[in-house]
Design a protein around this motif. Structure first.
Motif, PDB file in Angstrom:
ATOM      1  N   ILE A   1       0.823  -1.205   0.000  1.00  0.00           N
ATOM      2  CA  ILE A   1       0.000   0.000   0.000  1.00  0.00           C
ATOM      3  C   ILE A   1       0.860   1.258   0.000  1.00  0.00           C
ATOM      4  O   ILE A   1       0.453   2.316  -0.470  1.00  0.00           O
ATOM      5  CB  ILE A   1      -0.961  -0.072   1.217  1.00  0.00           C
ATOM      6  N   THR A   2       2.084   1.127   0.526  1.00  0.00           N
ATOM      7  CA  THR A   2       2.948   2.309   0.604  1.00  0.00           C
ATOM      8  C   THR A   2       3.662   2.614  -0.716  1.00  0.00           C
ATOM      9  O   THR A   2       4.254   3.671  -0.858  1.00  0.00           O
ATOM     10  CB  THR A   2       4.028   2.129   1.684  1.00  0.00           C
ATOM     11  N   LEU A   3       3.631   1.671  -1.655  1.00  0.00           N
ATOM     12  CA  LEU A   3       4.321   1.925  -2.930  1.00  0.00           C
ATOM     13  C   LEU A   3       3.547   2.966  -3.725  1.00  0.00           C
ATOM     14  O   LEU A   3       2.321   2.934  -3.771  1.00  0.00           O
ATOM     15  CB  LEU A   3       4.434   0.633  -3.746  1.00  0.00           C
ATOM     16  N   PRO A   4       4.274   3.895  -4.366  1.00  0.00           N
ATOM     17  CA  PRO A   4       3.576   4.962  -5.081  1.00  0.00           C
ATOM     18  C   PRO A   4       2.714   4.441  -6.232  1.00  0.00           C
ATOM     19  O   PRO A   4       3.101   3.511  -6.939  1.00  0.00           O
ATOM     20  CB  PRO A   4       4.710   5.842  -5.617  1.00  0.00           C
ATOM     21  N   ARG A   5       1.544   5.067  -6.373  1.00  0.00           N
ATOM     22  CA  ARG A   5       0.594   4.676  -7.412  1.00  0.00           C
ATOM     23  C   ARG A   5       1.113   4.955  -8.818  1.00  0.00           C
ATOM     24  O   ARG A   5       0.754   4.260  -9.763  1.00  0.00           O
ATOM     25  CB  ARG A   5      -0.693   5.480  -7.246  1.00  0.00           C
ATOM     26  N   ASP A   6       1.907   6.025  -8.920  1.00  0.00           N
ATOM     27  CA  ASP A   6       2.345   6.442 -10.253  1.00  0.00           C
ATOM     28  C   ASP A   6       3.074   5.320 -10.974  1.00  0.00           C
ATOM     29  O   ASP A   6       3.012   5.210 -12.196  1.00  0.00           O
ATOM     30  CB  ASP A   6       3.289   7.656 -10.157  1.00  0.00           C
ATOM     31  N   LEU A   7       3.766   4.494 -10.199  1.00  0.00           N
ATOM     32  CA  LEU A   7       4.513   3.398 -10.803  1.00  0.00           C
ATOM     33  C   LEU A   7       3.620   2.559 -11.686  1.00  0.00           C
ATOM     34  O   LEU A   7       3.920   2.283 -12.840  1.00  0.00           O
ATOM     35  CB  LEU A   7       5.114   2.512  -9.717  1.00  0.00           C
ATOM     36  N   ASP A   8       2.473   2.123 -11.123  1.00  0.00           N
ATOM     37  CA  ASP A   8       1.650   1.219 -11.920  1.00  0.00           C
ATOM     38  C   ASP A   8       0.761   1.952 -12.919  1.00  0.00           C
ATOM     39  O   ASP A   8       0.461   1.400 -13.967  1.00  0.00           O
ATOM     40  CB  ASP A   8       0.873   0.180 -11.104  1.00  0.00           C
TER      41      ASP A   8
END
Lengths: 272, 322
Positions: free
Chosen positions: A156-163
């Protein structure tokens, strides 16, 4: 200065207390039985010997049980990595109906001690004919709520922009999972894997119940039966040798990845 | 691996693929949502299958078993609440429950205090060999409780052990702790504390690092000594860590088994029998599976109750702080 030496003295006491039993196991494993049974006790063996290991291999199929432990802990860890991370991905990164409901139920389950379910699980495994098999040891542990929870908290902490970027390029869910989320979640995956490996390698109660045949039994349970009251006088030297065999692989693994492991433990405790 | 903030701070993930066209009509939205649900189901299914099969189903089966006289062989008959009545009226079983509570009452506060102590010592920047100490103090967490139990049984053996020998040198005579109805339970508890305080130390270290330095500086300016700094800055700063640690310690304490199986086999005179030890012996040695299931449900109820109380108190405390 005085203060600092006080702190160091305190830490030395802690370190001595934690390492004393470990040193006793290591030294005892190489001591002749007469040393182990002597009074006053010898901390340092009078001579180094491998006779305890000979005694151990005569009593316990060490090599076989070590490989049982390796396979049991290894397969549980591998399957938990796969199944837990898939589930955690869905809970953390796919917005679907019922997500919150499923997550809430999983949180509640996390407090159920597995010991409370031993009897029916044993009966189920037994009905399936899986007692004394690898499947019986592994499958009930192939996925677990705590592991899903830990990974979800991290995903959940990984940035959304990546995906989003990958999705615009037409990447499907599996691709986002595999080539975006997983590579970025290595610390969490490593922590979960270590917890599972150490926990299952060391586990006593579960293998004790699920195996009655010493050829499929993992080492920890195999050694525990050596100390059982049935055998009468406990052969301490032999038990020390067995204990050393049981802890050595984990201690080596730990020393290699200790930094990551300790960081990972701190993370699992703190990440809200 | 539990975390306290799980429920309350849960944030719904933002909508994925936010770059899509804005003028979706409702049918497209519904189709997309179905697609997401389908994909999520595929990802969740394998893990949920295992959890349903080996947590949900057994939980229901255990409840049913607890109302029967199941022995593991032959037919079991329905006996209503008899097992539960026995749990609370049989002195030996009551003793196991009391032992478990005593064990938790010793283990919880002590493992937290010792872990916090070690963390406070190691948190100082001026300590040499911090990494070394951290590695050594955490080591017991890696070692199996079974091996730790063997080592401690040997160290404390009145006829062979180093500790009675060393204490003897100091003029302290120590008998066989594992044969003493007074000391056996504290002794098995101590081994568990030895095994896991390093884990608590690491959690506390992480918590301590989250306390801003300026709070200490302000406290020092106000003339606060070490003890006052600890009371006024450190402890409040560790509040959410404490909640996690207390839940974890309680849950751990109620599952005590390994060291008892290895060191005392529940003895002497049932002084170290715990709930889980009784689940094992009743269910798998004496084949009283119905009764063991009733005990399991008592364990389950106690764990859930304590966990929920602590979570509630903990989150309330956190809210009060804000």
């Amino acid at each position: 200065m005085l203060r600092q030496s006080g702190v160091v003295a305190g830490l030395l006491v802690f370190a001595a207390l934690t390492s004393l039993p470990v040193l006793v196991v290591v030294l005892g494993a190489f001591s002749p039985e007469s040393d182990v049974l002597s009074w006053p006790p010898n901390f340092i063996p009078s001579r180094f010997t491998l006779e305890n290991f000979e005694g151990l291999t005569a009593r316990v199929p060490v090599l076989l049980q070590s490989s049982n432990s390796l396979v049991f802990a290894g397969v549980v860890t591998a399957s938990a990595l796969v199944l837990n991370s898939l589930a955690a991905y869905a809970l953390a990164r796919i917005e679907f109906r019922g997500r919150i409901a499923i997550f809430t139920v999983l949180i509640a389950i996390m407090m159920v001690p597995f010991q409370a379910l031993l009897v029916p699980i044993y009966q189920m495994v037994s009905a399936l004919g899986w007692v004394n098999t690898l499947a019986g040891l592994v499958i009930p542990r192939a996925a677990d709520v705590a592991g899903i929870f830990l990974l979800r908290q991290f995903f959940i902490t990984l940035p959304r922009d990546l995906d989003s970027a990958a999705r615009i390029d037409g990447a499907g869910e599996l691709r986002v999972f595999w080539s975006i989320v997983l590579p970025n979640a290595k610390p969490a995956l490593l922590t979960m894997a270590l917890f599972h490996f150490v926990g299952n390698w060391n586990d006593l109660l579960w293998p004790l119940i699920m195996t009655s045949d010493s050829s499929v039994r993992p080492l920890t349970a195999g050694l525990a039966l050596l100390t059982g009251s049935a055998t009468g006088v406990a052969p301490y030297g032999v038990m020390m040798a067995g204990s050393l065999v049981a802890i050595a692989p984990l201690v080596v693994l730990y020393l290699i990845v200790q930094r990551r492991f300790i960081e990972g433990v701190a993370m699992t405790g703190m990440k809200g | 691996m539990t975390s306290t903030a799980a429920g309350p701070t849960y944030r719904a993930p933002r909508r994925l693929g936010g770059g899509g066209p804005r003028q979706d009509n409702s049918r497209q939205i519904a189709t997309r949502e179905r697609g997401r649900t389908l994909r999520a189901t595929v990802f969740l299914a394998p893990a949920l299958a295992v959890i349903i099969a080996f947590v949900f189903v057994p939980a229901v089966l255990a409840l049913r078993l607890s109302f029967t006289d199941a022995s593991g062989f032959g037919e079991a008959s329905w006996i209503g609440l008899e097992n539960y009545v026995t749990v609370f009226s049989d002195p030996a079983t009551v003793r196991a429950i009391v032992n478990t509570i005593l064990y938790a009452a010793m283990y919880g506060p002590l493992v937290i205090a010792v872990g916090l102590c070690a963390a406070l010592l190691l948190n100082r920047k001026d300590v040499p060999l911090r990494g070394f100490f951290r590695t050594i103090i955490f080591l017991p967490f890696i070692i199996s409780m079974a091996v730790a139990s063997l080592a401690w049984a040997f160290l404390l053996d009145p006829n062979l052990g180093l500790i009675p020998y060393w204490l003897g040198g100091l003029g302290i005579r120590m008998g066989d702790v594992f044969a003493s109805t007074t000391w056996a339970l504290p002794a098995v508890t101590a081994v568990a504390i030895w095994k896991s305080f390093g884990y608590f130390m690491v959690i506390f270290l992480a918590g301590l690092q989250g306390i801003p330095r300026y709070l200490y500086e302000a406290a020092i300016l106000d003339g606060a000594g070490a003890w006052r700094q600890f009371r006024a800055v450190t402890l409040p700063g560790l509040r959410s860590t404490m909640t996690f640690v207390i839940v974890f310690a309680i849950i751990g304490a109620f599952q005590a088994f390994d060291q008892i199986y290895i060191m005392t086999q529940g003895g002497p005179d049932r002084a170290t029998e715990t709930i889980v030890y009784r689940i094992y012996t009743d269910g798998f040695r004496d084949f009283r599976m119905g009764f063991a299931s009733a005990l399991s449900y008592v364990l389950l109820a106690i764990t859930l109750l304590l966990g929920l109380i602590q979570l509630r108190v903990g989150t309330k405390r956190e809210r009060d702080l804000e």
